[in-house]
Every structure is written in structure tokens, then in C-alpha cells.
Design a protein around this motif. Structure first.
Motif, short mmCIF file in Angstrom:
data_model
loop_
_atom_site.label_atom_id
_atom_site.label_comp_id
_atom_site.label_asym_id
_atom_site.label_seq_id
_atom_site.Cartn_x
_atom_site.Cartn_y
_atom_site.Cartn_z
N VAL A 34 -4.56 -7.57 1.19
CA VAL A 34 -4.32 -6.59 0.13
C VAL A 34 -3.82 -5.26 0.73
O VAL A 34 -2.98 -4.58 0.16
N TYR A 35 -4.33 -4.93 1.91
CA TYR A 35 -3.93 -3.69 2.58
C TYR A 35 -2.66 -3.86 3.42
O TYR A 35 -2.19 -2.91 4.03
N ARG A 62 -8.80 -11.61 3.55
CA ARG A 62 -8.45 -11.37 2.13
C ARG A 62 -8.27 -9.89 1.84
O ARG A 62 -7.38 -9.50 1.09
N VAL A 63 -9.15 -9.06 2.42
CA VAL A 63 -9.00 -7.62 2.20
C VAL A 63 -7.80 -7.10 2.99
O VAL A 63 -6.98 -6.33 2.47
N GLY A 64 -7.66 -7.58 4.23
CA GLY A 64 -6.52 -7.17 5.05
C GLY A 64 -5.19 -7.52 4.40
O GLY A 64 -4.21 -6.78 4.53
N ILE A 112 0.85 -1.19 0.00
CA ILE A 112 0.00 0.00 0.00
C ILE A 112 0.89 1.24 0.00
O ILE A 112 1.88 1.30 0.70
N PHE A 167 -8.91 -1.48 10.60
CA PHE A 167 -8.79 -2.91 10.86
C PHE A 167 -8.47 -3.10 12.33
O PHE A 167 -7.79 -2.27 12.94
N GLY A 183 -13.59 -12.27 6.41
CA GLY A 183 -13.26 -13.67 6.65
C GLY A 183 -12.05 -14.10 5.83
O GLY A 183 -11.97 -13.84 4.65
#
Lengths: 83, 132
Positions: free
Chosen positions: B40-41, B36-38, A39, A75, B33
Motif C-alpha cells: 500500500v505504501y 501487505r502494508v508495504g 503514496i 520499512f 507478513g
């Protein structure tokens, strides 16, 4: 904006939207270079969809639906954690 | 956003968070869940199977203007996040002609970068202004 999810037994899922970043070089082309989709500030926020709990409803949220607004995306390790 | 399901989010909101915030959490509690997004980030900890405390500020064009990532035991500072958004808004509204120096918050002076300011920042900005 977010669409409500019909109640069912399946656990709703989401994930990244759009093309996956290139990760590994083809086999046999020398040392494998791991391309980490890092990122970057000043870069586009990767789009995604995710199920969410919002205002008593289960909805499907897409990041790009919030274009035109400032977004804080947080997050955290898990529900019921302490801080 | 965490790896918890929306069902767990509901339980946490309804049984604990509503006792801290009247009416419960006013924004979307997102479920990721499998992280998967985490991933990418860059905030998904594969060994622990959870996300780190990552906070991203995304502008109206979908551009990431800033982020902060902390390990689980230390919480974030919401005032600082809001201050950063206010600063990015000032810069955006000025179409990039103004910049916010260290310690800026609403009401404090901004800088107008340009040839005239080179070597002259010390005249208009003092180190004490870096602090509240």
C-alpha cells in the motif's frame, strides 16, 4: 496504546485498514488500466494494523492510534541485514 | 517494519540490537507478513519479497509530509529525518506563514512567503546557507 497479544502458536497478522484502492477496470472495458495507489505527500497515510515487538511484549499496533503525534514509519529489507 | 515475524524481531532485538542500543529498540518493531502494508505504501518489492528502505514522516493529522525510499545497500541518515521533522514542526506551528529554505536547520532563518518576498529572496537568502 498498543494492545498486548496473547501468546499463542498462531503467527499474528495485520494489514491495511479501510477500503482497498480500486485496482482494475471491469473486464471488457478496453485496455486494463492499472490504478496504482501511489503514496502522495500531503495525502493521508493509509491506516493499518500490524503485530509488533515492543518493550519485551508482543502487541498489536494501529497507525491511527498515533494521531496527534509525529510518526516516523520505516520499512527495511529484513532483520539481521547490515545497514 | 519488515516482512519478518515478531518472533524474529524479538531475536534480532534481544541478541544483536541490545548490544548496540542499551535496553534494546525503544519503539515498536512492526511485522508486515506478505508485505501487505508495504504494498500500500509502494515500498514492497514483490520480486525480492522484501520491503525497500522507505521512510515516511506522518504529521499529527495522519498526513504524509515526506518520504524517502532507498534500495537495500544504502542506509538512511537519521539526522536528516530529524531535521525534516523539525522543519515541518516550524511550518506547522506558524500555521503555514513561514517556510524553511534549502539547508535550513534550527537556528537558521525562515522565510515568510508573500508579495513582498517575490523577487527578493536573493537579498535575504544566500546559496552558502544551503550547506551546513
Amino acid at each position: 496504546m498498543p494492545e498486548e497479544i496473547k501468546a499463542g502458536c498462531a503467527r499474528p497478522t495485520g494489514g491495511p485498514v479501510g477500503e482497498a484502492p480500486e485496482r482494475t477496470a471491469p473486464a471488457g472495458t478496453g485496455p486494463v488500466k492499472e490504478e496504482k495507489g501511489m503514496i502522495k505527500v500531503g495525502g493521508k497515510a493509509p491506516d493499518f494494523t500490524a503485530p509488533a515487538y515492543l518493550g519485551g511484549k508482543f502487541v498489536q499496533v494501529k497507525l491511527s492510534d498515533y494521531l496527534g503525534k509525529w510518526v516516523v514509519l520505516c520499512f527495511y529489507p529484513g532483520d539481521f541485514t547490515f545497514v | 517494519m519488515s516482512v519478518d515475524s515478531v518472533f524474529v524481531h524479538k531475536m534480532w532485538n534481544d541478541h544483536e540490537l541490545t548490544k548496540m542500543v542499551s535496553g534494546g529498540v525503544p519503539f515498536a518493531m512492526l511485522s508486515d507478513g506478505g508485505g501487505r502494508v508495504g504494498s500500500v505504501y509502494g515500498v514492497y518489492d514483490q520480486d525480492a519479497g522484501v520491503e525497500m528502505r522507505g521512510r515516511f514522516i506522518i504529521d499529527p493529522d495522519g498526513v504524509i509530509q515526506g518520504y524517502e525510499v532507498l534500495t537495500p545497500p544504502v542506509g538512511r541518515n537519521v539526522d536528516e529525518t530529524i531535521r525534516q521533522i523539525q522543519a515541518f514542526q516550524v511550518v506547522r506551528n506558524s500555521k503555514g506563514t513561514e517556510a524553511t529554505p534549502s539547508g535550513w536547520k534550527p537556528g537558521k532563518m525562515t522565510l515568510k512567503p508573500g508579495p513582498d518576498l517575490v523577487g527578493k529572496v536573493w537579498e535575504v537568502w544566500k546559496t552558502s546557507m544551503a550547506f551546513d
